[in-house]
Write a protein that holds these residues in place. Structure first.
Motif, PDB file in Angstrom:
ATOM      1  N   GLY A 194       0.819  -0.976   0.000  1.00 38.93           N
ATOM      2  CA  GLY A 194      -0.225  -0.108  -0.083  1.00 38.93           C
ATOM      3  C   GLY A 194       0.892   1.248   0.074  1.00 38.93           C
ATOM      4  O   GLY A 194       1.846   1.300  -0.716  1.00 38.93           O
ATOM      5  N   THR A 195       0.548   2.166   0.780  1.00 40.93           N
ATOM      6  CA  THR A 195       1.061   3.457   0.822  1.00 40.93           C
ATOM      7  C   THR A 195       2.626   3.367   1.208  1.00 40.93           C
ATOM      8  O   THR A 195       3.552   4.100   0.823  1.00 40.93           O
ATOM      9  CB  THR A 195       0.529   4.384   1.773  1.00 40.93           C
ATOM     10  OG1 THR A 195      -0.846   4.537   1.425  1.00 40.93           O
ATOM     11  CG2 THR A 195       1.189   5.578   2.053  1.00 40.93           C
ATOM     12  N   SER A 196       2.975   2.232   2.124  1.00 42.56           N
ATOM     13  CA  SER A 196       4.338   1.888   2.714  1.00 42.56           C
ATOM     14  C   SER A 196       5.211   1.715   1.383  1.00 42.56           C
ATOM     15  O   SER A 196       6.321   1.998   1.288  1.00 42.56           O
ATOM     16  CB  SER A 196       4.173   1.108   3.641  1.00 42.56           C
ATOM     17  OG  SER A 196       3.548   1.306   4.681  1.00 42.56           O
ATOM     18  N   SER A 233       6.509  -0.485   7.144  1.00 42.38           N
ATOM     19  CA  SER A 233       5.259  -0.788   7.809  1.00 42.38           C
ATOM     20  C   SER A 233       5.000   0.197   8.657  1.00 42.38           C
ATOM     21  O   SER A 233       5.624   0.273  10.068  1.00 42.38           O
ATOM     22  CB  SER A 233       5.143  -1.968   8.322  1.00 42.38           C
ATOM     23  OG  SER A 233       3.635  -2.303   8.644  1.00 42.38           O
ATOM     24  N   GLN A 234       3.878   1.072   8.663  1.00 47.67           N
ATOM     25  CA  GLN A 234       3.444   2.050   9.579  1.00 47.67           C
ATOM     26  C   GLN A 234       2.857   0.877  10.722  1.00 47.67           C
ATOM     27  O   GLN A 234       3.698   1.189  12.102  1.00 47.67           O
ATOM     28  CB  GLN A 234       2.272   2.752   9.108  1.00 47.67           C
ATOM     29  CG  GLN A 234       1.683   3.677  10.164  1.00 47.67           C
ATOM     30  CD  GLN A 234       0.684   3.408  11.350  1.00 47.67           C
ATOM     31  OE1 GLN A 234       1.151   3.735  12.229  1.00 47.67           O
ATOM     32  NE2 GLN A 234      -0.072   2.419  11.121  1.00 47.67           N
ATOM     33  N   SER A 235       2.154  -0.053  10.786  1.00 50.75           N
ATOM     34  CA  SER A 235       1.646  -0.643  11.744  1.00 50.75           C
ATOM     35  C   SER A 235       2.614  -1.589  12.467  1.00 50.75           C
ATOM     36  O   SER A 235       2.610  -1.948  13.663  1.00 50.75           O
ATOM     37  CB  SER A 235       0.219  -1.397  11.487  1.00 50.75           C
ATOM     38  OG  SER A 235       0.682  -2.368  10.479  1.00 50.75           O
ATOM     39  N   THR A 284       1.291  -5.745   9.465  1.00 49.84           N
ATOM     40  CA  THR A 284       0.706  -6.076   7.926  1.00 49.84           C
ATOM     41  C   THR A 284       1.284  -7.876   7.782  1.00 49.84           C
ATOM     42  O   THR A 284       2.729  -7.910   7.858  1.00 49.84           O
ATOM     43  CB  THR A 284       1.150  -5.231   7.159  1.00 49.84           C
ATOM     44  OG1 THR A 284       0.630  -3.974   7.345  1.00 49.84           O
ATOM     45  CG2 THR A 284       1.011  -5.714   5.523  1.00 49.84           C
ATOM     46  N   VAL A 294      -7.839   5.787   9.023  1.00 51.75           N
ATOM     47  CA  VAL A 294      -7.185   4.515   7.818  1.00 51.75           C
ATOM     48  C   VAL A 294      -6.276   5.019   6.891  1.00 51.75           C
ATOM     49  O   VAL A 294      -5.543   4.236   6.467  1.00 51.75           O
ATOM     50  CB  VAL A 294      -8.364   4.005   7.544  1.00 51.75           C
ATOM     51  CG1 VAL A 294      -8.223   2.539   6.671  1.00 51.75           C
ATOM     52  CG2 VAL A 294      -9.132   3.065   8.756  1.00 51.75           C
ATOM     53  N   SER A 299      -3.539   6.628   5.361  1.00 46.71           N
ATOM     54  CA  SER A 299      -2.085   6.860   6.029  1.00 46.71           C
ATOM     55  C   SER A 299      -1.473   8.518   5.301  1.00 46.71           C
ATOM     56  O   SER A 299      -1.545   8.608   3.924  1.00 46.71           O
ATOM     57  CB  SER A 299      -0.976   5.714   5.273  1.00 46.71           C
ATOM     58  OG  SER A 299       0.111   6.172   6.138  1.00 46.71           O
ATOM     59  N   LYS A 326      -5.154   7.701  -2.267  1.00 47.08           N
ATOM     60  CA  LYS A 326      -5.733   8.457  -1.307  1.00 47.08           C
ATOM     61  C   LYS A 326      -7.172   8.850  -1.644  1.00 47.08           C
ATOM     62  O   LYS A 326      -7.900   8.820  -1.209  1.00 47.08           O
ATOM     63  CB  LYS A 326      -4.997   9.698  -0.999  1.00 47.08           C
ATOM     64  CG  LYS A 326      -3.984   9.962   0.135  1.00 47.08           C
ATOM     65  CD  LYS A 326      -3.903   9.386   1.517  1.00 47.08           C
ATOM     66  CE  LYS A 326      -4.027   7.985   1.408  1.00 47.08           C
ATOM     67  NZ  LYS A 326      -2.814   7.318   1.972  1.00 47.08           N
ATOM     68  N   GLU A 384      -9.496   5.445  -1.759  1.00 46.49           N
ATOM     69  CA  GLU A 384      -9.861   4.757  -0.597  1.00 46.49           C
ATOM     70  C   GLU A 384     -10.742   5.588   0.331  1.00 46.49           C
ATOM     71  O   GLU A 384     -11.630   5.047   1.038  1.00 46.49           O
ATOM     72  CB  GLU A 384      -8.375   4.467   0.358  1.00 46.49           C
ATOM     73  CG  GLU A 384      -7.470   5.639   0.572  1.00 46.49           C
ATOM     74  CD  GLU A 384      -6.304   5.050   1.365  1.00 46.49           C
ATOM     75  OE1 GLU A 384      -6.356   3.978   2.050  1.00 46.49           O
ATOM     76  OE2 GLU A 384      -5.388   5.757   1.526  1.00 46.49           O
TER      77      GLU A 384
HETATM   78  C1  F6R Z   1      -3.469   3.439   2.718  1.00 43.56           C
HETATM   79  C2  F6R Z   1      -3.113   2.522   3.613  1.00 43.56           C
HETATM   80  C3  F6R Z   1      -2.728   1.075   3.298  1.00 43.56           C
HETATM   81  C4  F6R Z   1      -1.326   0.748   4.135  1.00 43.56           C
HETATM   82  C5  F6R Z   1      -0.975  -0.488   4.037  1.00 43.56           C
HETATM   83  C6  F6R Z   1       0.258  -0.930   4.592  1.00 43.56           C
HETATM   84  O1  F6R Z   1      -3.668   4.832   3.062  1.00 43.56           O
HETATM   85  O2  F6R Z   1      -3.288   2.771   4.895  1.00 43.56           O
HETATM   86  O3  F6R Z   1      -2.367   1.010   1.967  1.00 43.56           O
HETATM   87  O4  F6R Z   1      -0.374   1.554   3.786  1.00 43.56           O
HETATM   88  O5  F6R Z   1      -2.119  -1.560   4.424  1.00 43.56           O
HETATM   89  O6  F6R Z   1      -0.045  -0.690   6.165  1.00 43.56           O
HETATM   90  P1  F6R Z   1       1.420  -0.835   6.881  1.00 43.56           P
HETATM   91  O7  F6R Z   1       2.287   0.273   6.367  1.00 43.56           O
HETATM   92  O8  F6R Z   1       0.812  -0.756   8.328  1.00 43.56           O
HETATM   93  O9  F6R Z   1       2.123  -2.196   6.722  1.00 43.56           O
END
Ligand code: F6R
Length: 366
Positions: free
Chosen positions: A59-61, A105-107, A110, A156, A158, A243, A246
């Motif tokens: 995704g965004t990452s 990865s933000q979270s 994933t 949600v 990012s 963006k 979604e």
């Molecule tokens: C887009 C979004 C998703 C996450 C993707 C990866 O706005 O939020 O595309 O970027 O699910 O998530 P992480 O970065 O948490 O691994």
């Protein structure tokens, strides 16, 4: 909790100057012209002797990974490949002990990215993580890494996670480029100077909110949109389109501007808004000719340009100005108007901005 903002997403968009400053803190020592990142210093030989860097993310990452590819190859001259974690883990990839694998990865949770990390480790690669959530699974599973200091991201979609990921990779690329002398001291010092200005420049850029809102009102009923950019801003075009998709549920596609003539140009008519990044250093003349091609097919052009631009202003239907910086740093600025635009379109369409349908903040199943 939303700090006076109507939605977390808007709050998080506005937090970016602070989030980037927090990500710099203790790392970019501007007065001394030093970048300090112990996770790089402790593993410098691994990075500098790597056959290649493989970036895995979703995704965004993954879009941040594409910007990272441009940064690391340009500044440090180390070959980089960027892979969707879900593809990488299942395609029997070639990974050796001389590869450095970086997971973004933000979270940090994933599922596909975590599985890619485990696979890379099992093949003997050095695995580095760029995560936002401290102590998350990916942060724990990687050999080393650098946290983004975006703070909790609740919307949600990012936003600040993306720009702080790019910030970490800019620091990493500069540090490696300096260490292996791909970057001259003069170039390195100039980048540090320009990087330091970014948080204030974003603050200023956020003042265009009303202008972006008025553009959102014009295009909110579009059913298809195209986002175009070249070079460092090609991934920003992809991210701009994601963006919009979604949170507004409007179909949008991002493309490298020059690819337009290989297919998507067939879609262009007077109902098609096209968002083009045309900053003054990134292949400007070529983007201008792409814009002219669109114009001659009656497409609507909304261009993101550098302050003081004259040429694009004459042909575009709307322009959004960003402050001047080095080309390699422009993604940190060009991203902002697209975040605001998606936000305002979603609000005007009465969408659930912070919790769009079918999406989860953390995708822990594949
Ligand atoms: C887009 C979004 C998703 C996450 C993707 C990866 O706005 O939020 O595309 O970027 O699910 O998530 P992480 O970065 O948490 O691994």
């Amino acid at each position: 909790e939303k700090g006076g903002y109507e939605h977390f997403m808007l709050k998080e968009i506005h937090e970016q100057p602070k989030a980037i400053t927090d990500t710099f803190r203790g790392r970019m020592l501007a007065e001394e012209n030093i970048i300090k990142m112990s996770s790089i210093e402790d593993n410098l030989d691994k990075f500098l002797n790597a056959d290649r860097v493989i970036i895995v993310a979703c995704g965004t990452s993954w879009h941040a990974g594409l910007v990272a590819e441009y940064l690391i190859e340009d500044m440090a001259r180390i070959p980089v490949e960027v892979e969707y974690a879900s593809e990488f883990r299942y395609r029997n990839p070639i990974i050796t002990e001389k590869d450095v694998v970086i997971a973004i990865s933000q979270s940090g949770e994933t599922a596909d990215t975590l599985a890619a990390v485990k696979l890379a480790k099992s093949k003997g690669a050095f695995v580095y993580g760029v995560c936002n959530v401290v102590g998350s699974s990916i942060a724990r599973e990687t050999h080393s890494g650098a946290y983004t200091h975006a703070g909790p991201e609740i919307g949600v979609a990012s936003t600040k996670a993306f720009t702080t990921q790019i910030t970490v990779f800019t620091l990493l690329a500069l540090k490696l480029g300096k260490a292996n002398k791909s970057l001259s001291d003069v170039a390195f010092e100039n980048y540090i100077k320009k990087m330091q200005l970014i948080p204030k420049q974003i603050e200023k850029l956020l003042e265009i909110d009303e202008h972006v809102k008025s553009i959102a009102a014009v295009y909110k009923d579009a059913t298809n949109c195209l986002y175009l950019g070249r070079g460092f801003n090609f991934p920003v075009a992809l991210e701009g389109a994601l963006k919009l998709k979604e949170i507004s549920y409007i179909h949008a596609e991002g493309y490298p501007a020059a690819e337009m003539k290989h297919g998507p140009i067939a879609l262009i008519d007077e109902n098609m808004p096209i968002f083009v990044i045309a900053t003054n250093k990134g292949h400007y003349e070529k983007v201008v000719s792409n814009i002219q091609e669109i114009k001659s097919r009656a497409g609507k052009i909304i261009a993101v340009v550098t302050e003081g631009d004259i040429q694009v202003k004459e042909i575009a239907d709307h322009v959004i100005e960003i402050p001047d910086t080095e080309e390699a740093l422009t993604p940190l600025l060009t991203t902002i108007p697209f975040q605001l635009l998606s936000y305002h379109i979603a609000v005007l369409l009465d969408r659930n901005v912070d919790q769009p349908r079918n999406l989860a903040k953390s995708v822990t199943v594949e």
